[in-house]
Design an enzyme around this catalytic site. Structure first.
Site, PDB file in Angstrom:
ATOM      1  N   GLY A  53       1.121  11.724  -9.218  1.00  0.00           N
ATOM      2  CA  GLY A  53       1.656  11.039  -8.051  1.00  0.00           C
ATOM      3  C   GLY A  53       0.719  11.191  -6.881  1.00  0.00           C
ATOM      4  CB  CYS A  80      -2.327  14.843 -12.029  1.00  0.00           C
ATOM      5  SG  CYS A  80      -3.504  14.753 -10.694  1.00  0.00           S
ATOM      6  CE1 TYR A  81       3.192  16.107  -5.608  1.00  0.00           C
ATOM      7  CE2 TYR A  81       4.816  15.303  -7.185  1.00  0.00           C
ATOM      8  CZ  TYR A  81       4.506  15.833  -5.939  1.00  0.00           C
ATOM      9  OH  TYR A  81       5.508  16.079  -5.042  1.00  0.00           O
ATOM     10  CG  HIS A 168      -4.648  11.274 -14.752  1.00  0.00           C
ATOM     11  ND1 HIS A 168      -3.344  10.999 -14.443  1.00  0.00           N
ATOM     12  CD2 HIS A 168      -5.230  11.682 -13.598  1.00  0.00           C
ATOM     13  CE1 HIS A 168      -3.133  11.221 -13.164  1.00  0.00           C
ATOM     14  NE2 HIS A 168      -4.264  11.639 -12.615  1.00  0.00           N
ATOM     15  CD  GLU A 170      -2.005   9.669 -17.491  1.00  0.00           C
ATOM     16  OE1 GLU A 170      -2.279  10.747 -18.050  1.00  0.00           O
ATOM     17  OE2 GLU A 170      -1.799   9.570 -16.268  1.00  0.00           O
ATOM     18  CB  VAL A 225       4.843 -13.526 -26.094  1.00  0.00           C
ATOM     19  CG1 VAL A 225       4.980 -12.518 -27.214  1.00  0.00           C
ATOM     20  CG2 VAL A 225       3.424 -14.010 -25.965  1.00  0.00           C
ATOM     21  CG  ASP A 226       8.100 -11.772 -23.026  1.00  0.00           C
ATOM     22  OD1 ASP A 226       7.335 -11.209 -23.830  1.00  0.00           O
ATOM     23  OD2 ASP A 226       7.927 -11.754 -21.795  1.00  0.00           O
ATOM     24  CE  LYS A 368       3.873 -10.663 -22.727  1.00  0.00           C
ATOM     25  NZ  LYS A 368       4.764 -11.567 -21.980  1.00  0.00           N
TER      26      LYS A 368
END
Ligand code: XMP
Length: 512
Positions: A53, A80-81, A168, A170, A225-226, A368
Site C-alpha cells: 500500500g 511490503c506495507y 513484491h 506478485e 467475450v464475457d 477476465k
C-alpha cells in the site's frame, strides 16, 4: 471451498496478487483493509495475505487492520506495507529508509529451511518499491532473506506461520515470485490445487440451476467475450430457459451480426432473438456531432430497443450479466491516495438499475483471464475467447463528427482489413486493441490520372492492462505498409492512412 483472504491496503498490485493465487489453482477473495477480524474468521480462510500500500505505517492516517486479525490462527503473509504492519503490530520497528529501494534487486536467501523459498536457488531476482524499512524485528521473528539494502527483506515467525516480504512476489519482475506464492498457499496454508475452470464450470452450472429453477432468463448478447461465455455456460445449465437478445445498432463491425447468429444459433443451438434496430439508431444519430450527445442517444435507444425486444420474447424474471470480479471488489479509500478512488468510467451499452430483474451473474467472482479459460473449457473458438474489447457504442466512437451510412461503410471496410492483417500476423492476439478510425477530414490525393478528395483513416493499436492507461504499439513497418496499401487500394473513399502514436493519458484509446 478452501480460500485465501487478501486484505487490500491500497496497492496497485492487490488484484495481481489475487490473480497469481488463482493461477496456483486456489480460490481467493479481496477484502477491504478495515474488514473486522470476526468477519474474516467467519470465512474460514486457509491463510491471509496483507497487500502492499502507499501509506507509511507510522503516519497518523495510515490504514490499520483490526488488531484481532493477528490472532486468527492461520498462516499470514505480509507483502511490503503488509510486512511493515505485521512487524509494527507485533513489536517491531519501521522507519523511513535513507534511500528509497525501487526496481530490481537481488535477494539472498539466508535460511534454506524457510518453507516460503523451497525449490529456489540461494539468490533470486526480486522487485522492490518501498521507502520505509523495518529496523527492528518483532519478538519471535527471524530474518530469512536479505538484499544489499535491507537485512529484513524476508522475515518469518515459524511457529505462528507468519511471513513478511519487503519485495513484491506478485509482479513479473520477480520471476520466481509465483513459486513463492505457491509455497505459501500450498506448503504453508495446505490448500490443494482445486480451483480450476473445469471445476468451476460444474459448480456454476449447479448454482445457476438452483437460482433459476424453472424460470426464464434473458441475456443481452453483445458479441464480447464475457456475454458470449455467459450465454454458453447458462445454456449448458438451463437449456431453452435461456433467451439471448442481440441488438444490431447499425454500429457493428463487418459481418458481426451474422457471425454471432452463426455461432450461437447454429453451433450452440441457443435461442437467440436478433433485433435489427440499425435504422432507428442511425436516424437518431443523423446530424449529431457532439461526442457526449452521440453516446447518450445510443445509450437511451439501446435501453428502449432492448425493452421492446424483451417484451417480444416473453417475460422472464431473470437477467443474466457478465459482471466480472474487478467490478464488484469493494474498496475503502485510503486517506491521501486519490488513485484509490479511480473507477472505470464506461457504462454505455448497459441497462439501467431500475429494470426489475433478478440478476444471474456467474462471473462475479472471476477475473477476465478466468472467463477466457472457462470459454475455452466450454468449447468456444479462439476467435471469440481472445476477442479484443469492443465498446458498447461500437463504431460511433471511431468516427469523429457525424455518423453517416457512407462513413460507416468506409470505416467497416477499413477496419476489416486491419483486423484481418493483424490476425494473419498474430499481432491481434498480442495487443489490447487494434482498429481503424475515420477522420472527417478530406484531402486531395492522386489515383492514376485522377485527383481524389477523400477521407483519412487512422490506425490505432494499443497495449494496455485494463484500458485505463495505454501505450501505442510499435508495429513492424512491413505490416503498417500492408495495412496502408490495402486500405487505400481496396476501400473506396480513402486516400490517406496515418498511425496514431499517442499514449493514454493524455489521449484516449477511442477517438470520439
Ligand atoms: P477510452 O477511449 O476511454 O477507452 O480510452 C478505454 C477502454 O474502454 C472501451 N470503451 C468502452 N467500452 N462502452 C464500453 O463497453 C463504452 O461506452 C466504451 N467507451 C470506451 C474502449 O474500447 C477501451 O478499451
Amino acid at each position: 471451498m478452501e480460500q485465501i483472504i487478501i486484505l487490500d491496503f491500497g496497492s496497485q498490485y492487490t488484484q495481481v496478487i489475487a490473480r497469481r493465487i488463482r493461477e496456483c489453482k486456489v480460490y481467493c477473495q479481496i477484502k477491504p483493509w478495515n474488514t473486522p477480524a470476526a468477519e474474516i474468521s467467519a470465512l474460514e480462510p486457509k491463510g491471509i495475505i496483507l497487500s502492499g500500500g502507499p501509506a507509511s505505517v507510522y503516519s497518523s492516517n495510515a490504514p490499520k487492520p483490526d488488531p484481532e486479525l493477528f490472532r486468527i490462527p492461520v498462516p499470514m503473509l505480509g507483502i511490503c506495507y503488509g510486512l511493515q504492519l505485521l512487524a509494527e503490530f507485533q513489536g517491531g520497528k519501521v522507519e523511513r529508509g535513507d534511500k528509497r529501494e525501487y526496481g530490481k534487486g537481488t535477494l539472498t536467501i539466508q535460511d534454506p529451511e524457510c518453507p516460503l523459498f523451497q525449490g529456489l536457488e540461494k539468490q533470486i531476482q526480486v522487485w522492490n518499491s518501498h521507502g520505509d524499512k523495518m529496523t527492528q524485528l518483532p519478538p519471535g521473528f527471524t530474518t530469512v532473506a536479505t538484499t544489499p539494502n535491507s537485512n529484513y527483506a524476508a522475515i518469518e515467525h515459524r511457529q505462528r506461520k507468519q511471513f513478511g516480504l519487503q519485495f513484491h512476489p506478485e509482479v513479473v519482475h520477480t520471476p520466481r515470485g509465483k513459486e513463492i506464492l505457491s509455497n505459501f498457499v500450498h506448503r504453508i496454508c495446505g490448500c490443494s490445487p482445486t480451483w480450476t475452470m473445469k471445476a468451476y464450470r460444474q459448480m456454476a452450472i449447479e448454482q445457476i440451476r438452483a437460482q433459476v429453477g424453472k424460470e426464464h432468463v434473458i441475456l443481452g448478447l453483445s458479441g464480447g467475450v464475457d456475454s458470449c461465455v455467459a450465454a454458453v455456460l447458462i445454456h449448458e445449465a438451463i437449456g431453452d430457459q435461456l433467451t439471448c437478445i442481440f441488438v444490431n445498432n447499425g454500429l457493428l463491425r463487418a459481418n458481426e451480426g451474422q457471425s454471432v447468429r452463426d455461432v450461437f444459433c447454429k453451433n450452440f443451438n441457443i435461442n437467440l432473438h436478433y433485433e435489427d434496430a440499425a435504422d432507428i439508431f442511425l436516424s437518431r444519430l443523423e446530424g449529431i456531432t457532439e461526442p457526449e450527445k452521440k453516446r447518450s442517444i445510443i445509450g437511451n435507444t439501446f435501453i428502449e430497443v432492448f425493452e421492446a425486444a424483451q417484451k417480444k420474447v416473453g417475460s422472464a424474471p431473470f437477467l443474466a450479466q457478465g459482471t466480472l470480479y474487478p467490478d464488484v471488489i469493494e474498496s475503502v479509500p485510503i486517506a491521501g491516495n486519490p488513485a484509490s478512488l479511480i473507477k472505470s468510467h464506461h457504462n454505455v451499452g448497459g441497462l439501467p438499475k431500475e429494470m426489475k430483474f433478478k440478476l444471474v451473474e456467474p462471473f462475479r467472482c472471476l477475473f477476465k483471464d478466468e472467463v477466457r479459460e472457462l470459454g475455452k473449457e466450454l468449447g468456444l473458438s479462439r476467435e471469440i475467447v481472445w476477442r479484443q474489447p469492443f465498446p458498447g457504442p461500437g463504431l460511433a466512437v471511431r468516427i469523429v463528427g457525424e455518423i453517416t451510412r457512407e462513413r460507416l461503410r468506409i470505416l467497416r471496410e477499413s477496419d476489416a482489413i486491419v483486423v484481418e492483417e493483424m490476425k494473419k500476423s498474430d499481432w491481434y492476439y498480442k495487443v489490447w486493441q487494434t482498429f481503424a478510425v475515420l477522420l472527417p477530414i478530406r484531402s486531395v490525393g492522386v489515383m492514376g490520372d485522377e485527383r481524389t478528395y477523400d477521407y483519412t483513416i487512422a490506425i490505432r493499436a494499443v497495449e494496455s492492462q485494463d484500458g485505463m492507461t495505454a501505450d501505442w504499439v510499435k508495429l513492424p513497418y512491413d505490416l503498417l505498409e500492408r495495412l496502408s496499401n490495402r486500405i487505400i487500394n481496396e476501400v473506396n473513399g480513402v486516400n490517406r492512412v496515418c498511425l496514431d502514436i499517442s499514449s493514454k493519458p493524455p489521449a484516449t484509446i477511442e477517438w470520439e
